[in-house]
Design an enzyme around this catalytic site. Sequence first.
Site, PDB file in Angstrom:
ATOM      1  N   ASP A 260      37.919 -19.820  57.366  1.00  0.00           N
ATOM      2  CA  ASP A 260      36.518 -20.201  57.266  1.00  0.00           C
ATOM      3  C   ASP A 260      36.488 -21.728  57.379  1.00  0.00           C
ATOM      4  OD1 ASP A 260      33.821 -20.336  56.971  1.00  0.00           O
ATOM      5  OD2 ASP A 260      33.726 -19.139  55.149  1.00  0.00           O
TER       6      ASP A 260
HETATM    7  C1  BGC Z   1      30.591 -19.948  56.631  1.00  0.00           C
HETATM    8  C2  BGC Z   1      31.015 -18.982  57.713  1.00  0.00           C
HETATM    9  C3  BGC Z   1      30.604 -19.502  59.059  1.00  0.00           C
HETATM   10  C4  BGC Z   1      31.197 -20.883  59.261  1.00  0.00           C
HETATM   11  C5  BGC Z   1      30.852 -21.498  60.599  1.00  0.00           C
HETATM   12  C6  BGC Z   1      31.033 -21.374  56.940  1.00  0.00           C
HETATM   13  O1  BGC Z   1      30.435 -22.277  56.081  1.00  0.00           O
HETATM   14  O2  BGC Z   1      31.099 -19.538  55.392  1.00  0.00           O
HETATM   15  O3  BGC Z   1      30.459 -17.728  57.464  1.00  0.00           O
HETATM   16  O4  BGC Z   1      30.983 -18.619  60.064  1.00  0.00           O
HETATM   17  O5  BGC Z   1      30.719 -21.732  58.252  1.00  0.00           O
HETATM   18  O6  BGC Z   1      29.537 -21.893  60.638  1.00  0.00           O
END
Ligand code: BGC
Length: 766
Positions: A260
């Site tokens: 993530d």
């Molecule tokens: C989130 C993810 C997301 C990623 C990219 C993160 O803050 O937890 O779910 O895909 O950002 O935007």
Amino acid sequence: MSFAFAQNNKAKELVSKMTLEEKANLVVGMGMNIPGLTQNNTGPVIGQTMDKVPGAAGTTYAISRLGLPNTVVADGPAGLRIEPFRNKDSSKSYYATAWPVATLLASTWDTKLVKQVGNAMGNEVKEYGVDVILGPGLNIHRNPLGGRNFEYYSEDPVVTGKMTAAIVNGIQSNGVGTSIKHFAGNEQETNRNTVNTLVSERTFREIYLKGFEIGVKESNPWTVMSSYNYINGKYASESYDLLTTILRKEWGFKGIVMTDWFGGKDPVGQMKAGNDLLMPGTPQQTKAIIDAVKDGKLDVKVLDENAERMVKYIFRSQAYKNYKFSNAPDLKAHAAIARTAAAEGMVLLKNEHAALPFSKNLKTIATFGNTSYDIISGGTGSGDVNEAYTISLVQGLTNAGYTLDNEVKKSYDAYLDDYKIKHPKKGFFQEFMNPTPPATEFIIDNNLLSKKAGESDIALITIGRNAGEGKDRKVENDFNLSEVEKTLIKNVADAFHSKNKKVVVVLNIGGVIETASWRDNADAIVLAWQPGLEAGNAIADILSGKVNPSGKLATTFPGKYDDVPSAKSFPGIEFPEKATAGMFGMKQIPGEVTYDEGIYVGYRYYNSFNVKPAYEFGYGMSYTDFKFSNLTLNSKSLDKTITATVTITNTGKVAGKEVAQLYITAPSAKLDKPSMELKAFGKTNLLQPGQSQQLTFTISAEDLASFDTDATSWIADAGTYTVKVGSSSASIKQTASFSLAKEVVTQKCIKALAPEVPVIELKRAF
Ligand code: BGC
């Protein structure tokens, strides 16, 4: 030579030609454009850009001399999240469809429909030049306050897994990829980057990993996104147990794992764990990996494996195939699918005195509640989509031919316009850090209300809720209605009921709220969830009866917050004295959450402990009635599988669809078992009055097995199993039983993710 074998060889060969720097670049994304934080890895390759698709969440590194292009990944579960305009050019837009949120899709209980949604969503991914969409999200609704619950399907792992497989199969049928997230144990936003999830092996495998397991086995997602949190003391993205032992060795996952965004701490540990791609990527991570190989701290063979998996991923991408995307998906056709899906997932919670559907003579509707005018299509954060429009409820009702009381409408318009001028929306990151609060409910003057009750045929009140990434919800004024909202409902109900007019409440919410204390004021309640860009049209379809509601809850509505089994342990404890500086100027406070309700999540708890919810798991009404009959098993004992069939007949007056849910009660044995667990479900076609349909379910020993921690195995106990088929978890219509002669070890596992200190869990007392 098989295709997969040839691809493996080709990937190996390419990696053998790479320099150490190229390998390290390949496993670290190219950064992200955040003011003050931008990290562009652009290396020696000419023409690399991290802005291939503006608004996408990340880009992977290209190695042009080896024919490997950049690939693009973009959010998120409810539709493709990209910038709608580029370079200030307003003549061409790049809008995407805001689909109904995942919780609504799960409430359809219709995997065919969800696959169709996936198919259309994937087409937008492909036609906008994106290679992977960062979704679906499949964490479990452990607690109603989870800020991202709208992005997730259900409290139940089977519903979660089946919905995941359906949408992934739909999206990936376009030749683009998905990233199932957030793997795993990420059921809260509070301290999400630091929280240590303490969970027993059994609970983790049966409740929190099961949906991922079904998703991986039934749909082969291209990628998995590891989550931010620790699990039993180890960061998910740095856990070999999670990413290699369980995901790859036990489940056979073949794709890449990405972190993530900015997740985890130790790039070298992440490589070793099998986390192949660090997103969005920083130059420090690339350097750390290069240094570790040079210093002998990271065996280059490990990096080679990560890089090979990256190359195989790139081979699959549309970027590699050089697909000439159109930047013009058929948004109109997709909106029609979004509208159908939205209506199918709305749940009729209450309907007394035939309040719904609206009578044919109904003309004027008095529409209350801010979100009737300013409807919420989906949640906030990365799960938000830039759609071209959202149909409000008032617009949807007008489109359906109803007349809305103009005086009420004007009062709301003026109130909300004024609020918007005084509270202008900030940029994405500013909103993320410090969201603009929604306007307090507007309370209409009682004299005017009384006049309106005389003039209009019915009252409609919408109650709205929004939430998203970065923050969990709270009990007061969120799970519980605010005093102002309760006053609004009461005042409208008093005024309209005194004139013998009905009151319908529409819930435009992304997560569960309290209903027991105010529902007596409403004649009907429609749970519309956050229904995507066609919101108002889809709600009008339900209210008018154009669509007969067939949605069922995939998550329980408890009587009160304190009834939730994780009420006391959510979102855990924190250690402010150990706080460190985090990203975006935020403090990082270490936290800890203990999943001490064990396997008793959602209906597993309410049913086993006889706690009556406001609306139980699986519940949902229709404008017609159904009869369940002839539950038949093809055998009295399970050999490999048992097939159950049941007949469902529409015994009412209008056409409709019914969902059949198959629960199993296991024989009492060594392990604690919930009173019953969902094992299969199915939905009928649209049945005309008098029409019947037979639904068939197949149950295998794997479906019956529980995870026995002492044996590190999935075991189906010997004994008698009761099959219970019903229209909800509290409305079982037919039962039958079969036996399993001998215990079956369905899978012997490798010991993984064991907590350092045993987690004390809730147990049933016998
Ligand atoms: C989130 C993810 C997301 C990623 C990219 C993160 O803050 O937890 O779910 O895909 O950002 O935007």
